[in-house]
Design a protein around this motif. Sequence first.
Motif, PDB file in Angstrom:
ATOM      1  N   GLY A 334      14.000  42.241  24.002  1.00 35.75           N
ATOM      2  CA  GLY A 334      12.854  42.964  24.515  1.00 35.75           C
ATOM      3  C   GLY A 334      11.951  42.184  25.426  1.00 35.75           C
ATOM      4  O   GLY A 334      10.942  42.702  25.873  1.00 35.75           O
ATOM      5  N   ARG A 335      12.259  40.938  25.705  1.00 37.31           N
ATOM      6  CA  ARG A 335      11.359  40.127  26.511  1.00 37.31           C
ATOM      7  C   ARG A 335      11.565  40.347  28.007  1.00 37.31           C
ATOM      8  O   ARG A 335      12.639  40.718  28.453  1.00 37.31           O
ATOM      9  CB  ARG A 335      11.547  38.645  26.179  1.00 37.31           C
ATOM     10  CG  ARG A 335      11.101  38.292  24.761  1.00 37.31           C
ATOM     11  CD  ARG A 335      11.003  36.797  24.554  1.00 37.31           C
ATOM     12  NE  ARG A 335      10.431  36.478  23.265  1.00 37.31           N
ATOM     13  CZ  ARG A 335      10.138  35.253  22.854  1.00 37.31           C
ATOM     14  NH1 ARG A 335      10.374  34.228  23.656  1.00 37.31           N
ATOM     15  NH2 ARG A 335       9.606  35.048  21.674  1.00 37.31           N
ATOM     16  N   ASN A 355       9.255  49.674  26.095  1.00 37.64           N
ATOM     17  CA  ASN A 355       9.292  49.102  24.747  1.00 37.64           C
ATOM     18  C   ASN A 355       9.479  47.589  24.807  1.00 37.64           C
ATOM     19  O   ASN A 355      10.163  47.003  23.967  1.00 37.64           O
ATOM     20  CB  ASN A 355      10.432  49.732  23.935  1.00 37.64           C
ATOM     21  CG  ASN A 355      10.242  51.231  23.740  1.00 37.64           C
ATOM     22  OD1 ASN A 355       9.155  51.685  23.409  1.00 37.64           O
ATOM     23  ND2 ASN A 355      11.293  51.997  23.962  1.00 37.64           N
ATOM     24  N   LEU A 356       8.874  46.959  25.778  1.00 32.88           N
ATOM     25  CA  LEU A 356       9.012  45.522  25.953  1.00 32.88           C
ATOM     26  C   LEU A 356       8.168  44.773  24.928  1.00 32.88           C
ATOM     27  O   LEU A 356       7.158  45.279  24.445  1.00 32.88           O
ATOM     28  CB  LEU A 356       8.602  45.116  27.370  1.00 32.88           C
ATOM     29  CG  LEU A 356       9.390  45.792  28.501  1.00 32.88           C
ATOM     30  CD1 LEU A 356       8.743  45.505  29.839  1.00 32.88           C
ATOM     31  CD2 LEU A 356      10.837  45.328  28.494  1.00 32.88           C
ATOM     32  N   LYS A 357       8.584  43.561  24.602  1.00 40.20           N
ATOM     33  CA  LYS A 357       7.819  42.746  23.658  1.00 40.20           C
ATOM     34  C   LYS A 357       8.027  41.277  23.965  1.00 40.20           C
ATOM     35  O   LYS A 357       8.864  40.898  24.794  1.00 40.20           O
ATOM     36  CB  LYS A 357       8.244  43.055  22.223  1.00 40.20           C
ATOM     37  CG  LYS A 357       9.705  42.749  21.906  1.00 40.20           C
ATOM     38  CD  LYS A 357      10.036  43.155  20.488  1.00 40.20           C
ATOM     39  CE  LYS A 357      11.503  42.858  20.155  1.00 40.20           C
ATOM     40  NZ  LYS A 357      11.845  43.242  18.775  1.00 40.20           N
ATOM     41  N   GLY A 358       7.236  40.440  23.279  1.00 42.44           N
ATOM     42  CA  GLY A 358       7.322  39.011  23.509  1.00 42.44           C
ATOM     43  C   GLY A 358       6.343  38.540  24.568  1.00 42.44           C
ATOM     44  O   GLY A 358       5.515  39.304  25.068  1.00 42.44           O
ATOM     45  N   PRO A 359       6.437  37.275  24.941  1.00 44.06           N
ATOM     46  CA  PRO A 359       5.466  36.702  25.887  1.00 44.06           C
ATOM     47  C   PRO A 359       5.696  37.168  27.322  1.00 44.06           C
ATOM     48  O   PRO A 359       6.833  37.317  27.765  1.00 44.06           O
ATOM     49  CB  PRO A 359       5.699  35.195  25.758  1.00 44.06           C
ATOM     50  CG  PRO A 359       7.126  35.070  25.321  1.00 44.06           C
ATOM     51  CD  PRO A 359       7.393  36.258  24.434  1.00 44.06           C
ATOM     52  N   GLY A 379       4.334  45.455  22.001  1.00 40.41           N
ATOM     53  CA  GLY A 379       4.851  44.176  21.525  1.00 40.41           C
ATOM     54  C   GLY A 379       4.659  43.025  22.474  1.00 40.41           C
ATOM     55  O   GLY A 379       5.033  41.889  22.163  1.00 40.41           O
ATOM     56  N   LEU A 380       4.096  43.264  23.644  1.00 35.92           N
ATOM     57  CA  LEU A 380       3.901  42.182  24.607  1.00 35.92           C
ATOM     58  C   LEU A 380       2.674  41.345  24.236  1.00 35.92           C
ATOM     59  O   LEU A 380       1.716  41.831  23.632  1.00 35.92           O
ATOM     60  CB  LEU A 380       3.720  42.743  26.019  1.00 35.92           C
ATOM     61  CG  LEU A 380       4.969  43.261  26.725  1.00 35.92           C
ATOM     62  CD1 LEU A 380       4.600  43.833  28.091  1.00 35.92           C
ATOM     63  CD2 LEU A 380       6.009  42.157  26.890  1.00 35.92           C
ATOM     64  N   ARG A 388      -2.628  36.884  22.079  1.00 33.25           N
ATOM     65  CA  ARG A 388      -2.025  35.606  22.398  1.00 33.25           C
ATOM     66  C   ARG A 388      -0.740  35.454  21.594  1.00 33.25           C
ATOM     67  O   ARG A 388      -0.577  36.045  20.532  1.00 33.25           O
ATOM     68  CB  ARG A 388      -2.986  34.446  22.123  1.00 33.25           C
ATOM     69  CG  ARG A 388      -3.360  34.242  20.665  1.00 33.25           C
ATOM     70  CD  ARG A 388      -4.334  33.075  20.531  1.00 33.25           C
ATOM     71  NE  ARG A 388      -4.724  32.844  19.141  1.00 33.25           N
ATOM     72  CZ  ARG A 388      -4.044  32.062  18.318  1.00 33.25           C
ATOM     73  NH1 ARG A 388      -2.938  31.455  18.726  1.00 33.25           N
ATOM     74  NH2 ARG A 388      -4.458  31.902  17.063  1.00 33.25           N
ATOM     75  N   CYS A 389       0.160  34.655  22.080  1.00 33.79           N
ATOM     76  CA  CYS A 389       1.463  34.473  21.452  1.00 33.79           C
ATOM     77  C   CYS A 389       1.454  33.229  20.573  1.00 33.79           C
ATOM     78  O   CYS A 389       0.966  32.176  20.975  1.00 33.79           O
ATOM     79  CB  CYS A 389       2.562  34.330  22.505  1.00 33.79           C
ATOM     80  SG  CYS A 389       2.679  35.737  23.631  1.00 33.79           S
TER      81      CYS A 389
END
Length: 453
Positions: A334-335, A355-359, A379-380, A388-389
């Motif tokens: 998803g990144r 539906n993207l996620k991560g940094p 999820g981003l 923040r991640c």
Amino acid sequence: MNSVAEHLIPIQYVLMAFSTSIEFAYLTNLNLFPTLLLFLGKNTSMTLPCPNFLSGRIPTPPPSLLWYFVSRNKLVEDIPSSICNSSSLKVLTLWNNSFNGTIPECIGNLSSSLSHVDLGNNNFHGKIPECFAKYCTLQSFRINNNQIGRSLPRSLGNCKDLNLLDVGNNNLNDTFPNWLGNLDHLQVLVLRSNKFFGQMDNSDVTVSFTRLHVIDLSCNDFSGYLPTNFFKNLHSIRKGHENKLELEYMEDVSDYIAFNYVYGLSLTVKGSEIEFQSLSTIWMVIDFSDNQFFGALPKTLGELHSLIVLNLSHNCLTGPSPSSLDLSSNKFQGRIPTELTNLGFLEVLNLSQNNLKGPIPQGKQFDGFTNDSYKENLGLCGFPLSKRCDNDRGTLVKFDRDDDELNWKFSILMGYGCGLVLGLSMGYIVFTTGKPWWLIMIIKLVQQRFTRR
């Protein structure tokens, strides 16, 4: 002030003096003081005032007419089939009127002499002519903003010189026209707001689209994975700025005039529809928004080095899969691929409503994008979002403002400090006074309460 209706002039009265010697007719609204230009030959012209409120049906042009411009007027009903007797016609521009009815089938037969056809912004219905000539000479074909249905005729593939195809905002129902990839000169393809459907990435079809630099497929029903092979073959976008010594515009330069056949082309940029008066060959756009694409964001997008606008919003994208990253952990699903930071000319990025996620990748152009580029991807994390991640565990930590983070850290330090001072003070008192009477009294009172129970 007189009303508009009082200024409507039946077009028959304007054109009734036409003879077979006339080569050009230009009746359009260009500025506050528009004119009617009748070109009688290469070196002769006549200029007449024209109020640009021409009404009525369009008359049949003389057989020797070369260019026929009747745009931005109040012309109605259908195009007479007798227009196809004008075998010398090279340019037919009737956009922004009130025409209805169907497009004459014989327009396809005229494509062996026609270079440009613009029937946009009218009320045409029915279908596109089926039979374009074997030696079609069309360079631009625009029927946008009508009610045209059915499918794209495969005979358009005969138009080897086609530079621009705009069929946006109609009712066309078809799959993606991979067969247009054989048109080596195609630069602009607009299919938006129709009923196109199905997958684009077909391994059985070889597509080139080597000169394509503007493609708008927004607001359709395309599905499946984003077309990796398609992106790999967009050579103009991959190397568009190399060897460009001077700015070039899409126009047809003849002995008579430089014809800007892109005039009025509309594209959506940053949520607003922009109408172009001219279009440079270095304007690079990919708009696949409002479809049903799913799966990974291909790393090959990062090879489109000259891309200026990338809009993949309102799909079901989940970023690169672990296999595409050569990683085994599911936390990488998803990144947004970091390869997108290679797009040094990117000015507009819209990945919202997926539906993207991560940094979010950082650096270069990405430092200039706002929250709007990523909204509704819950999820981003990372700049510019308010999440923040946590790089150690790949989790998200919510914070509202930087000063809030400082406040809770300061509170913890103050608590530790106060406890340390109090403890040291009590220890000092105990060791210097032996048995302090107030401490002994507190202990005795506590013991008495427990014994009474």
